[in-house]
Scaffold this motif. Sequence first.
Motif: not given
Length: 219
Positions: A150-155, A179-183, A188-193
């Motif tokens: 679900i979270a992946s689909a919302l993103c 941490v689970p959200a970071h993963k 999905l292709g996000f990068q920490e900036t």
Amino acid sequence: MADYTIRVYKNRDYNAVRLLFAEGMLEHIPATCAHLLKLSRAQFVLFISFITLLLISGSYLLSLVSLAVVFTAGRRLITSEFHRYVDECQREDLLDIEESYMASNNSCFWVVESNNRIIGMVGVQAAPRSGEVMALRRLSVARDQRHLGIASALCQKVIDFARQRDFKVVTLETSMIQVPAHKLYEKLGFQETDSRIAPSLIAKFANFSILTYEYRIKE
């Protein structure tokens, strides 16, 4: 495949959305307490408190009880900080969700519905003073409905929304303990900036960081 529907927010969802947000945020209290107890500075404070109380009282039992009181006070302080943040958000964009997210072509809010229950949500807004950046906000999924995609689909809903409006970047903020959200974001292709310490005194003591992630939309 989970039986759910992602749809645009409606006014009748108001109370469910605010409750889901509050429950999701308050879930992080135990993890924050555990993080604090791992810090050498917190351990030092507890140790000094114990030794001081032992020297004053001469009683191990009284010192241990007093130490438990100190720990309880710390947990209450953290709990009050989370409640303060929830209250602040519910006085800001979540006070009038329709105005905050549905009044502009460059913002939107979606909920996830399953069996007449709201089990997830996410919002998106154009970042202030930027014609290229959209901010993903208020992502939350009910605890008993996680690990179903679900979270992946919302993103992905937010990313597609930004792409359709020719935005170049989707940004979001999350805390260091999620941490689970970071993963999920990284998958999905996000990068920490960016990373910064939250502004409250307890957050500074706990070295509690807020992380920024960005997703760059490909042409």
